[in-house]
Scaffold this active site. Structure first.
Site, PDB file in Angstrom:
ATOM      1  N   GLU A   1     -24.142  53.678  81.095  1.00 44.47           N
ATOM      2  CA  GLU A   1     -25.029  53.355  79.912  1.00 44.47           C
ATOM      3  C   GLU A   1     -24.432  52.408  79.078  1.00 44.47           C
ATOM      4  OE1 GLU A   1     -25.804  56.834  77.513  1.00 44.47           O
ATOM      5  OE2 GLU A   1     -26.332  58.049  79.003  1.00 44.47           O
TER       6      GLU A   1
ATOM      7  N   ASP B   1     -26.423  59.500  66.156  1.00 44.49           N
ATOM      8  CA  ASP B   1     -25.283  59.160  66.357  1.00 44.49           C
ATOM      9  C   ASP B   1     -24.199  59.556  65.163  1.00 44.49           C
ATOM     10  OD1 ASP B   1     -24.970  58.012  68.922  1.00 44.49           O
ATOM     11  OD2 ASP B   1     -26.002  56.212  67.904  1.00 44.49           O
TER      12      ASP B   1
END
Lengths: 398, 267
Positions: B50, B61
């Site tokens: 990815e 995140d």
């Protein structure tokens, strides 16, 4: 004209909606259901009304600004005094509503973001009043600029978490609050402080603030026998503006004017005028206007007013702008501070610097429209918190 | 038509094991460093990579990926760099996808973004903040370009909603192992296996688990019930902590080899 203010997915025209991690969908659905139920729950409404009467100090009064008017082309200027609310701004309207919803949902912890500290202080206040745990995320940069408000929040029993990521200001405080919420969503309510964010926040926060315009519309009619020619309010995220605009939206003859923070001037790129100087995009869970670069990265905003210093704006404003129902103008730092000073000296009211943007807009509009016009301004907050900033700006030694 | 990603899962299913999927942001630790890291990961035996599109406001995140994104953005990373890293990955022979928040896609152009993924050998895009309700234009674009729309689901996602989301998903379903943001964790929560089971009740698609996996032992545990194991922050932390670029590349290569063993030991 049909004006569509919020469909079932929280869209205002092409704006609004939900752009969030799947982890938050359940909580947003739960909140939406609680908000919808509360709208028709007489017990809830009675409790909120009673709190507003006995704690907030509603209805807030209307003051006529006669001496300031002389500088605004002689236009009649009426002030909706949200600065007289408990905690010193309109923010209390929203936090009391959301705090009651938090209890309805059985949650015991609230988190909030704050820029200048006004929403943080209001959240800490509501949490103290209703016995909720409160954590406020605040950009590290802002905790230094607004040290007094940090102390106020702590005195009220809240925990203040300085955010050190990104630009260390309001947008990063929102990011950090969202991260906390994703992690603790089962026990925690995110008390978002403006009419932005994912559905149902823009609609719900507007519903808690629309009392401003509902009261003002009746008060102005009783006082003057007619509707005002224009309603003015400053716009950062846009909660006080939506609050006073909402009741007037069907009144097509009433101009609705939002004053954005022009900072050093839109042409310099150092501003927070999202509608005047931004473009369509997605930020913090909603589609609206955003300050962004050619790659869709958020650009840092700039304003002397910490409360307007945000690179996004509520989706309902984006929609009202696009359909032409509301106008948005930018007011630079210097014009806002000139109005701040003039208003303090002519009316004996020190306004919040955010609010001074609306006052600066009224000086211009009053001169455009002349003495026949009546302008209603949302005096959204008082300026106690801004004494340090204003003293620095005007060179007053402390 | 099958994407390279679809073929990876066919292969790993036939080998009765889970796939190992590695995440690295474009432009991190530098533009050339990212390309070297991609090659090192591919050589070490990961099945898919990815490429992250660094974003200014990454609400899903944790601190590790935030720091990497900041470094990358300071280096001027843009869409072209993302596609270039994607091409490096697909040229190595592994399946490659992009993971990005929604706004950069919209700014680039929804159709154009999907087509650029396909043109650079990419198999799909993971969109962690795009809800299915807001996906109409995107689903049309990915369909036209023949790539997989990969959605993320969470332990809090209801069964009814899982069915809706997985019905729009292609490639694999990304199951977030815990309620929270990205980052290495000591324990991969028990929520993860329950979530994978619930997802599998709604779809035949492979289900990959991300968030928190950083060791061979964890990879083995997750591989017992999931079709894919996604590791991101652990690689990034090694690159952040390394004293030199080479030391970082050696470290991620060693970890990838360990994890590749882990995903083969689960069943």
């Amino acid at each position: 004209m049909t004006i569509q203010l919020g469909d079932v997915l929280g869209h205002f025209g092409q704006y609004g909606g939900r752009f969030v991690p799947e982890a938050l969908i359940g909580a947003l659905d739960e909140l939406e259901a609680a908000h919808n139920a509360a709208k028709t729950d007489r017990g809830f409404q009675a409790e909120l009304t009673e709190l507003h009467r006995t704690y907030t100090g509603r209805p807030s009064i209307i003051t006529e600004a006669k001496r300031f008017s002389e500088h605004a082309g002689g236009a009649r200027i009426l002030l909706k005094r949200e600065d007289l609310n408990h905690t010193g701004s309109h923010k209390i309207n929203n936090v009391l509503g959301q705090a009651l919803l938090t209890k309805k949902m059985g949650k015991k912890r609230i988190i909030a973001e704050t820029g200048a500290g006004q929403h943080g202080v209001a959240s800490a206040t509501a949490a103290a009043l209703l016995g909720l745990e409160c954590v406020v995320y605040m950009g590290e940069e802002d905790t230094r600029r607004q040290a007094l408000n940090v102390a106020r929040m702590k005195l009220l029993g809240a925990e203040v978490v300085p955010v050190t990521s990104g630009s260390r200001t309001l947008k990063d405080a929102i990011n950090e609050a969202m991260r906390d919420w994703v992690t603790n969503v089962a026990t925690t309510h995110y008390m978002l402080g403006t009419v932005a964010g994912p559905h149902p926040f823009p609609t719900m926060v507007r519903d808690f603030h629309k009392i401003i315009g509902e009261e003002a519309r009746e008060q102005v009619l009783a006082l003057t026998g007619k509707l005002p020619d224009a309603v003015l309010a400053c716009v950062g995220g846009g909660s006080n503006a939506i609050g006073i605009f909402h009741a007037f939206i069907p009144d097509e003859g009433v101009r609705l004017i939002g004053l954005e923070a022009g900072g050093d001037g839109i042409e310099t790129g150092r501003h927070a005028a999202t509608i005047s100087g931004g473009s369509e995009g997605v930020l913090h869970g909603t589609r609206s206007y955003v300050l962004q670069d050619e790659n869709g990265q958020t650009i840092e905003s700039h304003s002397i007013s910490a409360g307007l210093d945000y690179p996004g704006v509520g989706p309902e404003h984006a929609y009202l702008h696009d359909i032409g129902r509301a106008e948005y103008r930018a007011v630079n730092d210097d014009a806002a501070m000139a109005a701040f000073s003039l208003f303090s000296r002519t009316e004996g009211i020190i306004p919040a610097i955010e609010t001074a943007h609306a006052l600066a807009g009224a000086l211009v509009l009053g001169n455009e429209l002349g003495p026949q016009a009546t302008l209603l301004i949302n005096l959204s907050g008082r300026g106690d918190k801004d004494v340090q900033t204003a003293a620095d700006y005007f060179g007053i030694p402390l | 038509m099958s994407t390279a990603l679809d073929l990876v899962f066919e292969k790993t299913r036939s080998e009765n094991r889970a796939a190992l999927i590695a995440y690295i942001p474009a432009g991190f630790p530098s533009k050339s460093g990212c390309e070297k890291a991609v090659r090192a990961l591919a050589e070490a035996g990961v099945d898919a990579i990815e490429i992250g599109y660094p974003y200014s406001d990454p609400i899903m995140d944790g601190p590790t990926i935030q720091e990497a994104a900041e470094i990358s953005l300071k280096g001027g990373t843009n869409a072209a760099d993302v596609f270039s890293a994607l091409k490096v990955a697909s040229d190595t022979g592994v399946a490659s996808v992009v993971m990005t928040y929604w706004n950069p896609i919209e700014k680039y152009g929804v159709k154009e973004f999907a087509q650029s993924i396909a043109d650079n050998g990419g198999s799909g895009v993971i969109t962690p903040d795009l809800t299915i309700e807001e996906s109409a234009r995107w689903l049309e674009a990915v369909d036209n370009s023949g790539i997989n729309p990969i959605y993320v689901v969470a332990p809090s996602t209801s069964d009814a909603r899982l069915a809706k989301v997985t019905s729009k998903t292609g490639g694999f379903v990304y199951a977030a192992s815990v309620m929270g943001v990205t980052g290495a964790r000591t324990n991969v929560s028990v929520d993860a296996s329950a979530l994978v089971a619930r997802v599998k009740n709604t779809t035949k698609l492979p289900v990959s688990v991300g968030l928190g996996v950083s060791t061979r032992e964890q990879a083995k545990q997750v591989a017992a019930y999931a079709d894919g194991v996604i590791v991101g922050s652990a690689f990034i932390k090694l690159l952040l902590d390394a004293k030199s670029e080479q030391e970082g590349l050696d470290a991620i290569s060693a970890l990838a080899k360990e994890l590749a063993l882990g995903v083969r030991e689960g069943r």
